[in-house]
Design a protein around this motif. Structure first.
Motif, short mmCIF file in Angstrom:
data_model
loop_
_atom_site.label_atom_id
_atom_site.label_comp_id
_atom_site.label_asym_id
_atom_site.label_seq_id
_atom_site.Cartn_x
_atom_site.Cartn_y
_atom_site.Cartn_z
N LEU A 75 -1.25 -53.21 -29.69
CA LEU A 75 -0.88 -53.28 -28.27
C LEU A 75 -1.29 -52.00 -27.54
O LEU A 75 -0.97 -51.83 -26.37
CB LEU A 75 0.63 -53.51 -28.11
CG LEU A 75 1.18 -54.79 -28.71
CD1 LEU A 75 2.67 -54.95 -28.38
CD2 LEU A 75 0.41 -56.02 -28.22
N CYS A 76 -2.02 -51.14 -28.23
CA CYS A 76 -2.54 -49.92 -27.61
C CYS A 76 -3.97 -50.15 -27.12
O CYS A 76 -4.33 -49.76 -26.01
CB CYS A 76 -2.50 -48.78 -28.61
SG CYS A 76 -3.28 -47.26 -28.03
N LEU A 77 -4.79 -50.78 -27.96
CA LEU A 77 -6.19 -51.06 -27.62
C LEU A 77 -6.91 -49.79 -27.12
O LEU A 77 -7.58 -49.80 -26.09
CB LEU A 77 -6.30 -52.18 -26.59
CG LEU A 77 -5.83 -53.57 -27.05
CD1 LEU A 77 -5.98 -54.58 -25.93
CD2 LEU A 77 -6.57 -54.04 -28.28
N GLY A 78 -6.74 -48.72 -27.88
CA GLY A 78 -7.42 -47.48 -27.52
C GLY A 78 -7.03 -46.96 -26.16
O GLY A 78 -7.84 -46.31 -25.50
N ASP A 79 -5.79 -47.23 -25.73
CA ASP A 79 -5.33 -46.80 -24.40
C ASP A 79 -6.32 -47.24 -23.33
O ASP A 79 -6.71 -46.45 -22.46
CB ASP A 79 -5.10 -45.29 -24.36
CG ASP A 79 -4.27 -44.85 -23.16
OD1 ASP A 79 -3.53 -45.70 -22.62
OD2 ASP A 79 -4.38 -43.69 -22.76
N THR A 80 -6.71 -48.49 -23.40
CA THR A 80 -7.65 -49.24 -22.54
C THR A 80 -9.10 -49.12 -22.98
O THR A 80 -9.94 -49.89 -22.52
CB THR A 80 -7.57 -48.90 -21.03
OG1 THR A 80 -8.14 -47.62 -20.80
CG2 THR A 80 -6.16 -48.96 -20.50
N GLY A 81 -9.44 -48.18 -23.88
CA GLY A 81 -10.82 -48.07 -24.33
C GLY A 81 -11.32 -49.33 -25.01
O GLY A 81 -12.52 -49.62 -25.00
N ALA A 82 -10.40 -50.10 -25.62
CA ALA A 82 -10.76 -51.35 -26.29
C ALA A 82 -10.07 -52.53 -25.61
O ALA A 82 -9.63 -53.48 -26.26
CB ALA A 82 -10.39 -51.29 -27.77
N MET A 83 -9.96 -52.48 -24.29
CA MET A 83 -9.25 -53.52 -23.54
C MET A 83 -9.91 -54.89 -23.66
O MET A 83 -9.31 -55.92 -23.38
CB MET A 83 -9.13 -53.13 -22.07
CG MET A 83 -8.04 -53.89 -21.32
SD MET A 83 -7.74 -53.20 -19.68
CE MET A 83 -9.10 -53.90 -18.76
N THR A 84 -11.15 -54.91 -24.09
CA THR A 84 -11.85 -56.17 -24.33
C THR A 84 -11.41 -56.82 -25.63
O THR A 84 -11.70 -57.99 -25.89
CB THR A 84 -13.36 -55.94 -24.44
OG1 THR A 84 -13.61 -55.03 -25.53
CG2 THR A 84 -13.91 -55.32 -23.16
N GLY A 85 -10.68 -56.07 -26.48
CA GLY A 85 -10.49 -56.43 -27.88
C GLY A 85 -11.52 -55.68 -28.71
O GLY A 85 -12.58 -55.30 -28.23
N HIS A 86 -11.18 -55.45 -29.97
CA HIS A 86 -12.06 -54.67 -30.85
C HIS A 86 -13.26 -55.50 -31.32
O HIS A 86 -13.14 -56.71 -31.54
CB HIS A 86 -11.28 -54.19 -32.07
CG HIS A 86 -10.15 -53.28 -31.76
ND1 HIS A 86 -10.32 -52.00 -31.30
CD2 HIS A 86 -8.79 -53.47 -31.85
CE1 HIS A 86 -9.14 -51.43 -31.11
NE2 HIS A 86 -8.20 -52.30 -31.44
N ALA A 87 -14.37 -54.80 -31.51
CA ALA A 87 -15.56 -55.37 -32.16
C ALA A 87 -16.01 -56.67 -31.50
O ALA A 87 -16.25 -57.68 -32.17
CB ALA A 87 -15.30 -55.58 -33.65
N LEU A 88 -16.11 -56.64 -30.17
CA LEU A 88 -16.57 -57.82 -29.44
C LEU A 88 -17.99 -58.16 -29.91
O LEU A 88 -18.90 -57.32 -29.83
CB LEU A 88 -16.55 -57.52 -27.95
CG LEU A 88 -16.65 -58.68 -26.98
CD1 LEU A 88 -15.41 -59.57 -27.07
CD2 LEU A 88 -16.81 -58.17 -25.55
N ALA A 89 -18.19 -59.37 -30.39
CA ALA A 89 -19.45 -59.73 -31.05
C ALA A 89 -20.69 -59.51 -30.18
O ALA A 89 -21.69 -58.96 -30.65
CB ALA A 89 -19.38 -61.18 -31.54
N PRO A 90 -20.69 -59.92 -28.92
CA PRO A 90 -21.89 -59.69 -28.10
C PRO A 90 -22.21 -58.21 -27.91
O PRO A 90 -23.38 -57.83 -27.84
CB PRO A 90 -21.54 -60.35 -26.76
CG PRO A 90 -20.49 -61.35 -27.09
CD PRO A 90 -19.69 -60.73 -28.18
N VAL A 91 -21.17 -57.36 -27.85
CA VAL A 91 -21.41 -55.92 -27.72
C VAL A 91 -21.98 -55.37 -29.02
O VAL A 91 -22.93 -54.58 -29.02
CB VAL A 91 -20.11 -55.18 -27.34
CG1 VAL A 91 -20.34 -53.68 -27.30
CG2 VAL A 91 -19.60 -55.68 -26.00
N THR A 92 -21.42 -55.81 -30.14
CA THR A 92 -21.94 -55.38 -31.44
C THR A 92 -23.41 -55.73 -31.58
O THR A 92 -24.23 -54.90 -32.00
CB THR A 92 -21.15 -56.05 -32.58
OG1 THR A 92 -19.77 -55.69 -32.46
CG2 THR A 92 -21.66 -55.62 -33.94
N GLU A 93 -23.76 -56.94 -31.18
CA GLU A 93 -25.16 -57.38 -31.28
C GLU A 93 -26.06 -56.58 -30.33
O GLU A 93 -27.15 -56.14 -30.72
CB GLU A 93 -25.25 -58.87 -30.94
CG GLU A 93 -26.65 -59.44 -31.03
CD GLU A 93 -26.70 -60.92 -30.70
OE1 GLU A 93 -27.82 -61.46 -30.60
OE2 GLU A 93 -25.63 -61.53 -30.53
#
Length: 447
Positions: A75-93
């Motif tokens: 529920l921290c999500l990197g203090d909004t740094g990961a507000m998209t959710g972690h390891a978003l597949a399109p970003v990884t690609e």
């Protein structure tokens, strides 16, 4: 209403439980302490609950796993740094493909143009520049504001936070501008650079800007880093009127208030800033930020931007705007932080708020919980109207206990205050798990 002796006993028990659950993290912390100052790569990582930091192994969606194999609802999500959710597949690609074909050349990529167009569409400001972080973006914007107005000072809200920008680390103390508690080695007296006004206080803002020496007002539309402090009805419209009256540029920092929707509070609440800063989540975890400006401001800056000495103007950075960052932003804004994503995340924050409020009411506690978009937070006091009220209400003993109690039961909260952030990967079951954990902590303390 809380027995402090009982609180201390429970906190000690939770500290012991934490150590027993995390032997591998304890070992890594000991190893890291040999060559990392305070055992962490960044100072604020010492702020987590427990006698040492949890070392994480992997993260995906709304969960992460630590090196001891324990899984957590994040529920921290990197203090909004990961507000998209972690390891978003399109970003990884996108990051993988871009890294394989070159990361930085000091030349623009086609993605940069797409990113600027999308930011203009979302926030309504036509011209954009990139930065490595929101701190850098804020720093650059302050330089531009002083250049355009010829005025030496800036104005900020009392107990604001806009990153590690020297001029913004200021508070009011007995009516005088002072360095914010904890600020290390201020380069100059902030009273010389900054005017500070309480949030939601229009008379104070009018008085501060009437001196005629303020170049810009840098503010969040709702305070977040001291906890969520919402604007009074009509407050932001009046701020815009007062800044225009005194020829002061209005800069909105949406780095956290992006939680309000795809265009942040600026779009959601119909704001009209001269400049706007956004950072953290727009790169899906890759360090990047952006700042936009009105057509009028852009036109006035066009000449200096094309000057021969712009590379030493105090605005820039060799790796800023690199192809990896712009590819990450394009992938992120194409697949996340959209209206359909907030349509999932915001109701989860509301469910969190309702669950915590029910526990507070059941135990008849003088506490409060509220939400801002997909962000929610509880207070051990009635809702504050200013940053100073919020700061005065901080209860580090209670906060530390609740954070550690939740962490030991598989729920990670933001370490600086009682904030929870939601992304589309979260579920109602995740929210309800926090409510159960919160309820058990309150019951233990008040039994």
């Amino acid at each position: 209403m809380i027995d402090r002796t009982r609180l201390a006993e429970f906190r000690a028990a939770e500290e012991n439980r934490f150590a027993e659950l995390h032997p591998r993290s304890a070992a890594l912390s000991q190893q890291a302490s040999e060559h990392l100052l305070a055992g962490v790569p960044m100072p604020w990582m010492t702020r987590w609950p427990g006698s040492f930091p949890v070392f994480f192994e992997s993260a995906g969606g709304a969960r992460f796993t630590d090196v001891d194999g324990l899984e957590y609802v994040d529920l921290c999500l990197g203090d909004t740094g990961a507000m998209t959710g972690h390891a978003l597949a399109p970003v990884t690609e996108a990051v993988r493909d871009r890294a394989a074909s070159g990361i930085t050349t000091m030349l623009p990529s086609a993605d940069a143009a797409w990113v600027a167009e999308e930011l203009a569409r979302r926030f309504g400001l036509p011209a954009w520049q990139l930065a490595m972080s929101a701190t850098d973006a804020n720093r650059f914007v302050l330089r531009f504001a002083r250049h355009l107005t010829g005025r030496p000072k800036i104005a900020v809200m009392d107990w604001c936070y806009h990153g590690t920008v020297d001029e913004t680390l200021a508070v009011l103390e007995d009516g005088e501008v002072r360095p914010r508690p904890g600020a290390l080695g201020p380069q100059v007296d902030v009273a010389l650079t900054t005017r500070v006004v309480p949030f939601n206080d229009l008379d104070a803002l009018e008085a501060a800007l009437a001196h005629g020496d303020v170049a810009c007002l840098l503010m969040e539309p709702a305070l977040t880093n001291i906890g969520i402090v919402l604007p009074d009805d009509g407050y932001l419209a009046a701020v815009r009127e007062i800044t225009r009256k005194h020829g002061v540029l209005l800069v909105i920092d949406e780095t956290h208030t992006l939680c309000a929707g795809p265009g942040g509070a600026t779009a959601a609440w119909g704001l009209d800033p001269d400049l706007l800063v956004v950072g953290k989540p727009i790169g899906g975890g890759i360090p990047v930020a952006a700042y936009g400006m009105s057509a009028e401001v852009a036109e006035r800056l066009r000449g200096p931007m094309l000057g021969h000495e712009i590379d030493v103007a105090g605005v820039g950075g060799t790796l800023t705007g690199n192809a990896l960052a712009t590819a990450a932003v394009r992938a992120t804004l194409s697949h996340a932080l959209r209206a359909e994503d907030f349509a999932v995340a915001i109701p989860l924050a509301e469910r969190f708020t309702d669950g915590v409020a029910a526990v507070i009411a059941e135990h008849d506690l003088p506490w409060h919980v509220q939400s801002l978009g997909c962000r929610a937070e509880y207070w051990f006091c009635p809702p504050p109207r200013t940053g100073a009220e919020a700061a005065a209400a901080v209860d580090e003993d209670l906060e530390g206990f609740f954070h550690l109690w939740a962490l030991n039961r598989g729920v990670l909260m933001t370490p600086f205050h009682n904030m929870a952030l939601f992304c589309p990967a979260h579920t109602e079951a995740d929210v309800d798990r926090h409510t159960e954990v919160f309820a058990s902590a309150v019951a233990a303390l008040t039994a």
